[in-house]
Design a protein around this motif. Sequence first.
Motif, mmCIF file in Angstrom:
data_model
loop_
_atom_site.group_PDB
_atom_site.id
_atom_site.type_symbol
_atom_site.label_atom_id
_atom_site.label_comp_id
_atom_site.label_asym_id
_atom_site.label_seq_id
_atom_site.Cartn_x
_atom_site.Cartn_y
_atom_site.Cartn_z
ATOM 1 N N TYR A 155 0.771 -1.094 0.026
ATOM 2 C CA TYR A 155 0.011 0.132 0.099
ATOM 3 C C TYR A 155 0.792 1.117 0.137
ATOM 4 C CZ TYR A 155 -3.805 -3.234 1.482
ATOM 5 O OH TYR A 155 -4.562 -4.282 1.857
ATOM 6 N N LEU A 156 0.074 2.210 -0.577
ATOM 7 C CA LEU A 156 0.675 3.633 -0.316
ATOM 8 C C LEU A 156 0.511 4.144 0.959
ATOM 9 C CD1 LEU A 156 0.147 5.066 -4.081
ATOM 10 C CD2 LEU A 156 2.529 4.827 -3.014
ATOM 11 N N PRO A 157 1.187 5.068 1.642
ATOM 12 C CA PRO A 157 0.707 5.596 3.027
ATOM 13 C C PRO A 157 -0.693 6.335 2.706
ATOM 14 C CG PRO A 157 2.428 6.806 2.051
ATOM 15 C CD PRO A 157 2.518 5.635 1.101
ATOM 16 N N VAL A 158 -1.541 6.480 3.991
ATOM 17 C CA VAL A 158 -2.716 7.115 4.101
ATOM 18 C C VAL A 158 -2.665 8.311 3.611
ATOM 19 C CG1 VAL A 158 -3.599 5.676 5.690
ATOM 20 C CG2 VAL A 158 -2.546 7.492 6.495
ATOM 21 N N SER A 159 -1.587 8.872 3.206
ATOM 22 C CA SER A 159 -1.329 10.397 2.899
ATOM 23 C C SER A 159 -1.995 10.537 1.433
ATOM 24 C CB SER A 159 -0.051 11.004 2.827
ATOM 25 O OG SER A 159 0.868 10.223 2.312
ATOM 26 N N PHE A 160 -1.958 9.237 0.775
ATOM 27 C CA PHE A 160 -2.691 8.948 -0.361
ATOM 28 C C PHE A 160 -4.074 8.574 -0.156
ATOM 29 C CE2 PHE A 160 1.970 9.041 -1.320
ATOM 30 C CZ PHE A 160 2.134 9.367 -2.518
ATOM 31 N N PHE A 161 -4.923 9.262 -0.254
ATOM 32 C CA PHE A 161 -6.221 8.757 0.068
ATOM 33 C C PHE A 161 -7.596 9.093 -0.646
ATOM 34 C CE2 PHE A 161 -6.352 13.198 1.558
ATOM 35 C CZ PHE A 161 -7.638 13.320 1.742
ATOM 36 N N GLY A 162 -8.375 8.330 -0.384
ATOM 37 C CA GLY A 162 -9.740 8.633 -1.413
ATOM 38 C C GLY A 162 -10.896 9.066 -0.668
ATOM 39 N N ALA A 163 -12.194 9.041 -0.986
ATOM 40 C CA ALA A 163 -13.147 9.344 -0.174
ATOM 41 C C ALA A 163 -13.591 8.227 0.599
ATOM 42 C CB ALA A 163 -14.384 9.757 -0.885
ATOM 43 N N GLY A 164 -13.207 6.858 -0.045
ATOM 44 C CA GLY A 164 -13.667 5.750 0.808
ATOM 45 C C GLY A 164 -12.542 4.912 1.553
#
Length: 611
Positions: A155-164
């Motif tokens: 996974y990429l870190p959560v700093s790469f995030f989406g609406a879900g």
Amino acid sequence: MKLIAVFSASHETLKDQWFLRTLKDDYDVRLRRCDVRGPGSYMQEDWTQTILFKCETIIDAIQKYWDEIFVYSDVDVAFFGPTKSAVLESLAGKDIVCQLDDPSGNLCTGFLALRANDRTLRLWQQVRRALERERRDQIAFNRVAREMDDLRVGYLPVSFFGAGTFAARHVCGRQRFYVPDNPVMFHANFTIGIPNKMALLTQAERIIGNGASVRRVNNALFYMQTRTRTSPVEALTRQDKIPKRSEQPSPEVHDRGAFTRPRSVTLDLSTACQLKCPSCPTATGAIARSIGAGFVTLADFKKFLREHPWVSDIELSNWGEVFLNPDLEQILRYAYRRHVVLRIDNGANLDRASNRVLEALVKYKLRSLSCSIDGASQEVYSVYRVRGHFDRVIAHLRQIDRFKKKYRSPYPALRWQFVAFGHNQHEISKARDMARELGMDFYLKLSWDDLYTEPFSPVTDRNAIARESGLGVADRRAYETKFGRSYIASTCHQLWLRPRINFDGRLLGCSINHWDDFGNVFAEGLESVLAGDKMQQTKAVLMGLRDAGEDSPCRRCQVYASRRRHNAWVTPDELIVPPVESPLRRWATNTILHRPFTALEGLSHRIRSAL
């Protein structure tokens, strides 16, 4: 490092106003345009063609840039910081890393980085082959990635995030999404339509641009709406590898907030019907034998609303004829006074209804009514709607229209549902014209085939039905062959989005199941039953996370059998919480602002009817 992106005409604004405008790094950007036309909405034909083009573009890039690292991105993203160093750090020792799509650990194919090697080439080639059947890259990608033992995925870190990413739910309107610390990329997924994506991107830019205090307020509101903890998601992205399907977090993580306290439910007011439609389990007596023939009482309806104050939108129909319920008028009145929206969208035959009840539909603002009328004459209509009276049904619709004029109301919005058979296919155009004259929307529905009984009156003019349906198919089997899923696959979503309750309180989950239940809502409460082990296990079955046991209600269902044939499991991005009217809108519709709304919506309907 190369950054590859695919877009179509529908997404060009997203590309220019968000993707390119906000990009922070000095990537070697390679844009590829897919020449398709359409709205770009999820699962529409132009969307599917763009997904195929995207897959082929990634395969071509792997072959062309062998042994290199490159990033692929959809264009419905905005960047809020440099990404290149985080991408390279995450990819160390791995073949491919992706944005986390949802709390279950699913990978998002909308933003990823990969090494162009034999393993990633085989991965995308297998995804491309699966797309010919399944038509959804993300489902195929997640399955294949977990089946390849030699593929190193992360996974990429959560700093790469989406609406879900932190709560797998459809986001629209005033709904919040969680914004992590130090965000660098936001993906406007878990919504449908370009305007909604633009709105999400604007919302993300506003929250992030206004600093940490605004972000903290937003996240507090997110928690109040969802009751979702974010620490498990952050821990998941820190793992060195993705979990296998059997190791993925239980889908009950999606059941906080909206899914154990749904604002929309189906409460079947009647499981009795006076007609004898040949393909219907109610007419054959199967429903009475399995779940009983009866009605929701006014007392039980009041008790349900008192004990579940968060429920604000209720569908009233499924197995029986709602107008046979002797308490219907009082139920409409009670819901109206509590500002709870009621609908009869699954269908009613409207063959028997008193003037008092017809007036109550309008007076107490039933929002919508779908009427099952499979013909434009008594002779044709009664072939399937046995014991039904076409002229009486039409007279009832005209009476509703007179009451709507009396109360100056657009409610209920009326829909003519026409099931296509061989015996009635020649009356489709006439029925459509009658619906227009009555101010009704018209919906052509493919017949049930062998869902409940042997096929009844199969269509013969398949080209005409394929054209009239707008789907390019004439029956449900052809639909499954073309789209790789059941015509009624969305029925499974009801367990999350609009769980169905029998007249006696038994939670049946969906509108097909009548052979088992999950507990009694009237006795145990809806939240408790939805959070129970049996419901959670059934949801895991439908998500493909476990096999259906001997006692699973899904084992007897043709929709589940179709999912197994096509590996077409429920995914979090399909669980789009249906929009419901806000408390202010419900209050205004029922009180002082009703007439302005009436004028606007009446004008809108007249415009639609004229087109």
